[in-house]
Design a protein around this motif. Sequence first.
Motif, PDB file in Angstrom:
ATOM      1  N   GLY A 177      56.393 -33.994 -37.745  1.00 60.28           N
ATOM      2  CA  GLY A 177      56.740 -34.855 -36.632  1.00 60.28           C
ATOM      3  C   GLY A 177      58.082 -34.516 -36.020  1.00 60.28           C
ATOM      4  N   LYS A 178      59.066 -35.390 -36.249  1.00 59.86           N
ATOM      5  CA  LYS A 178      60.396 -35.193 -35.694  1.00 59.86           C
ATOM      6  C   LYS A 178      60.876 -33.757 -35.901  1.00 59.86           C
ATOM      7  CE  LYS A 178      65.123 -36.881 -36.153  1.00 59.86           C
ATOM      8  NZ  LYS A 178      66.037 -37.762 -36.905  1.00 59.86           N
ATOM      9  N   GLN A 179      61.470 -33.189 -34.882  1.00 60.45           N
ATOM     10  CA  GLN A 179      61.992 -31.815 -34.815  1.00 60.45           C
ATOM     11  C   GLN A 179      60.935 -30.786 -34.427  1.00 60.45           C
ATOM     12  OE1 GLN A 179      64.209 -30.808 -38.373  1.00 60.45           O
ATOM     13  NE2 GLN A 179      65.773 -32.340 -37.969  1.00 60.45           N
ATOM     14  N   PHE A 180      59.678 -31.201 -34.269  1.00 65.45           N
ATOM     15  CA  PHE A 180      58.650 -30.277 -33.798  1.00 65.45           C
ATOM     16  C   PHE A 180      58.010 -30.819 -32.525  1.00 65.45           C
ATOM     17  CE2 PHE A 180      58.996 -28.991 -38.254  1.00 65.45           C
ATOM     18  CZ  PHE A 180      59.168 -27.630 -38.084  1.00 65.45           C
ATOM     19  N   LEU A 181      57.305 -29.949 -31.796  1.00 64.68           N
ATOM     20  CA  LEU A 181      56.789 -30.316 -30.480  1.00 64.68           C
ATOM     21  C   LEU A 181      55.306 -30.654 -30.492  1.00 64.68           C
ATOM     22  CD1 LEU A 181      58.778 -27.802 -28.256  1.00 64.68           C
ATOM     23  CD2 LEU A 181      59.456 -30.035 -29.171  1.00 64.68           C
ATOM     24  N   TYR A 182      54.752 -30.895 -31.675  1.00 65.71           N
ATOM     25  CA  TYR A 182      53.407 -31.457 -31.744  1.00 65.71           C
ATOM     26  C   TYR A 182      53.506 -32.929 -31.338  1.00 65.71           C
ATOM     27  CZ  TYR A 182      52.741 -27.231 -34.511  1.00 65.71           C
ATOM     28  OH  TYR A 182      52.711 -25.929 -34.928  1.00 65.71           O
ATOM     29  N   SER A 261      57.690 -26.292 -25.114  1.00 65.80           N
ATOM     30  CA  SER A 261      56.284 -26.650 -24.898  1.00 65.80           C
ATOM     31  C   SER A 261      56.069 -27.168 -23.485  1.00 65.80           C
ATOM     32  CB  SER A 261      55.824 -27.705 -25.910  1.00 65.80           C
ATOM     33  OG  SER A 261      56.312 -28.990 -25.575  1.00 65.80           O
ATOM     34  N   VAL A 262      54.846 -27.009 -23.015  1.00 67.65           N
ATOM     35  CA  VAL A 262      54.411 -27.563 -21.736  1.00 67.65           C
ATOM     36  C   VAL A 262      53.094 -28.280 -21.979  1.00 67.65           C
ATOM     37  CG1 VAL A 262      53.762 -27.094 -19.350  1.00 67.65           C
ATOM     38  CG2 VAL A 262      55.451 -25.644 -20.468  1.00 67.65           C
ATOM     39  N   ARG A 263      53.010 -29.510 -21.511  1.00 67.00           N
ATOM     40  CA  ARG A 263      51.770 -30.284 -21.626  1.00 67.00           C
ATOM     41  C   ARG A 263      51.245 -30.558 -20.216  1.00 67.00           C
ATOM     42  NH1 ARG A 263      49.667 -34.790 -24.692  1.00 67.00           N
ATOM     43  NH2 ARG A 263      47.664 -35.300 -23.716  1.00 67.00           N
ATOM     44  N   LYS A 264      50.000 -30.180 -19.973  1.00 67.29           N
ATOM     45  CA  LYS A 264      49.353 -30.457 -18.697  1.00 67.29           C
ATOM     46  C   LYS A 264      47.936 -30.909 -18.987  1.00 67.29           C
ATOM     47  CE  LYS A 264      48.115 -28.535 -14.174  1.00 67.29           C
ATOM     48  NZ  LYS A 264      48.127 -27.352 -13.292  1.00 67.29           N
ATOM     49  N   GLY A 265      47.592 -32.094 -18.510  1.00 68.99           N
ATOM     50  CA  GLY A 265      46.269 -32.631 -18.820  1.00 68.99           C
ATOM     51  C   GLY A 265      46.094 -32.742 -20.320  1.00 68.99           C
ATOM     52  N   ASN A 266      45.001 -32.214 -20.825  1.00 70.50           N
ATOM     53  CA  ASN A 266      44.739 -32.262 -22.259  1.00 70.50           C
ATOM     54  C   ASN A 266      45.178 -31.003 -22.994  1.00 70.50           C
ATOM     55  OD1 ASN A 266      43.570 -34.863 -22.575  1.00 70.50           O
ATOM     56  ND2 ASN A 266      41.723 -34.120 -21.551  1.00 70.50           N
ATOM     57  N   PHE A 267      45.869 -30.108 -22.297  1.00 73.61           N
ATOM     58  CA  PHE A 267      46.290 -28.871 -22.941  1.00 73.61           C
ATOM     59  C   PHE A 267      47.794 -28.874 -23.215  1.00 73.61           C
ATOM     60  CE2 PHE A 267      42.216 -27.458 -21.370  1.00 73.61           C
ATOM     61  CZ  PHE A 267      41.791 -26.575 -22.357  1.00 73.61           C
ATOM     62  N   LYS A 268      48.147 -28.378 -24.380  1.00 77.36           N
ATOM     63  CA  LYS A 268      49.556 -28.194 -24.708  1.00 77.36           C
ATOM     64  C   LYS A 268      49.792 -26.746 -25.133  1.00 77.36           C
ATOM     65  CE  LYS A 268      51.940 -31.166 -27.137  1.00 77.36           C
ATOM     66  NZ  LYS A 268      52.345 -31.894 -28.352  1.00 77.36           N
ATOM     67  N   TYR A 269      50.787 -26.140 -24.502  1.00 75.79           N
ATOM     68  CA  TYR A 269      51.196 -24.765 -24.812  1.00 75.79           C
ATOM     69  C   TYR A 269      52.550 -24.822 -25.503  1.00 75.79           C
ATOM     70  CZ  TYR A 269      53.038 -20.050 -23.962  1.00 75.79           C
ATOM     71  OH  TYR A 269      53.592 -18.800 -24.103  1.00 75.79           O
ATOM     72  N   ILE A 270      52.674 -24.124 -26.619  1.00 75.24           N
ATOM     73  CA  ILE A 270      53.925 -24.062 -27.378  1.00 75.24           C
ATOM     74  C   ILE A 270      54.348 -22.609 -27.529  1.00 75.24           C
ATOM     75  CG2 ILE A 270      55.043 -24.521 -29.600  1.00 75.24           C
ATOM     76  CD1 ILE A 270      53.138 -26.876 -29.969  1.00 75.24           C
ATOM     77  N   ARG A 271      55.624 -22.343 -27.305  1.00 76.67           N
ATOM     78  CA  ARG A 271      56.152 -20.996 -27.522  1.00 76.67           C
ATOM     79  C   ARG A 271      57.232 -21.060 -28.607  1.00 76.67           C
ATOM     80  NH1 ARG A 271      57.796 -17.314 -22.513  1.00 76.67           N
ATOM     81  NH2 ARG A 271      55.529 -17.295 -22.398  1.00 76.67           N
ATOM     82  N   ASN A 272      57.032 -20.267 -29.658  1.00 77.48           N
ATOM     83  CA  ASN A 272      58.004 -20.151 -30.742  1.00 77.48           C
ATOM     84  C   ASN A 272      58.866 -18.914 -30.508  1.00 77.48           C
ATOM     85  OD1 ASN A 272      57.122 -22.345 -32.617  1.00 77.48           O
ATOM     86  ND2 ASN A 272      55.206 -21.185 -32.582  1.00 77.48           N
ATOM     87  N   LEU A 273      60.141 -19.123 -30.262  1.00 69.20           N
ATOM     88  CA  LEU A 273      61.031 -18.001 -29.986  1.00 69.20           C
ATOM     89  C   LEU A 273      61.595 -17.366 -31.250  1.00 69.20           C
ATOM     90  CD1 LEU A 273      61.046 -19.834 -27.264  1.00 69.20           C
ATOM     91  CD2 LEU A 273      62.893 -18.287 -26.633  1.00 69.20           C
ATOM     92  N   TYR A 274      61.332 -17.974 -32.416  1.00 64.15           N
ATOM     93  CA  TYR A 274      61.692 -17.368 -33.701  1.00 64.15           C
ATOM     94  C   TYR A 274      60.427 -17.298 -34.564  1.00 64.15           C
ATOM     95  CZ  TYR A 274      66.672 -17.949 -32.619  1.00 64.15           C
ATOM     96  OH  TYR A 274      67.908 -17.873 -32.057  1.00 64.15           O
ATOM     97  N   PRO A 275      59.455 -16.493 -34.165  1.00 67.03           N
ATOM     98  CA  PRO A 275      58.168 -16.482 -34.866  1.00 67.03           C
ATOM     99  C   PRO A 275      58.234 -15.948 -36.294  1.00 67.03           C
ATOM    100  CG  PRO A 275      58.275 -14.682 -33.283  1.00 67.03           C
ATOM    101  CD  PRO A 275      59.477 -15.544 -33.036  1.00 67.03           C
TER     102      PRO A 275
END
Length: 341
Positions: A177-182, A261-275
């Motif tokens: 939860g907290k600290q993540f973008l889910y 992260s970007v949320r649009k409609g029912n889709f969420k895109y997450i980018r991890n810059l330290y994969p």
Amino acid sequence: PSRSAMVTGMYQTTIGAHNHRSGRGKLKINLPEYVKTIPQIFKDAGYFTCNCRTDFAKPAKTDYNFQYDSSKIYDGYDWSNRKPNQPFFAQIQLIGGKYRHYPMDPSKKQIDPNNVKLPPYYPDCPTIRNDWADYLNSVNHVDTEVGMIMDRLKKENIADNTVVIFITDHGISHARGKQFLYDEGTKIPFIVWAPGRVKAAARRNDLISHIDMAATSLYFADIDIPKHLQSRPLFGPNAKPREYVVSARDRCDETIDCIRSVRKGNFKYIRNLYPNRPYLQPNSYKDHKKIIKTMRKLYAQGKLNATQSLIMAQTRPKEELYNLNDDPWEIKNLAAEPAFQ
């Protein structure tokens, strides 16, 4: 970072306040000259401004990631100290869902850990169940606090002339939860009480950002909304729905990270810059919690299934994409599938 964003109506990434608890040492963070805090704008409009706790006995937490003088932002910690008939702007800090064992209202029935429904990415064990029940009990305590505030407004005969916005600064304080973008970390309550201006019991499904509290507050007070604000009013003729919402996580305490992260409609895109780093990097704030210790232990023993092991991964994909309509728990990453390129 989230408090810095809310109090300015600006994304923390825009004003340089995105790294948690920054500006404590020699290098100070100063707001751009054109950015004022929302309480300052209210103060300039003649309002008495205060930052208080539910006992109204002493000042409450600020914790902004920039240089500020509390005395220039807030007039006090109880609106009863204002001049006769002076309007007031108050931030009331509640205990919230992060304090699991705060004394609860004895009149309320305590949540039975055996009855809680856990997300599928958490193991079904006593430690996690007890924590989730304690979290729900803390929500019940917040409900009691809100009741105390509303009772005071009614006793002072100002409830019908006061706008109340209930909000939290982040989602559930848990492993994923907290600290993540889910959604567990970013989905928060946003409840507005505005007699005569907002229809009671109405529910909207807009995508909104927590910073929208800033412009919405100014709108209700009939104060001009500065053009630079990234916050948007949620009511009135200038209300403009968001096509999408963005979120960001950067350094939290000593743990360096960078997620967008970007949320649009029912889709969420997450980018991890330290994969190449694990999700659960060492973090003193989280590592002492029983829930984290339990999950690490169960993972080491091979007792977590594939879904429960997601947050334990030692590396991450650069991109994550979820269809929240089909996958509300954000488990199936679609980013690599050809159909979603």
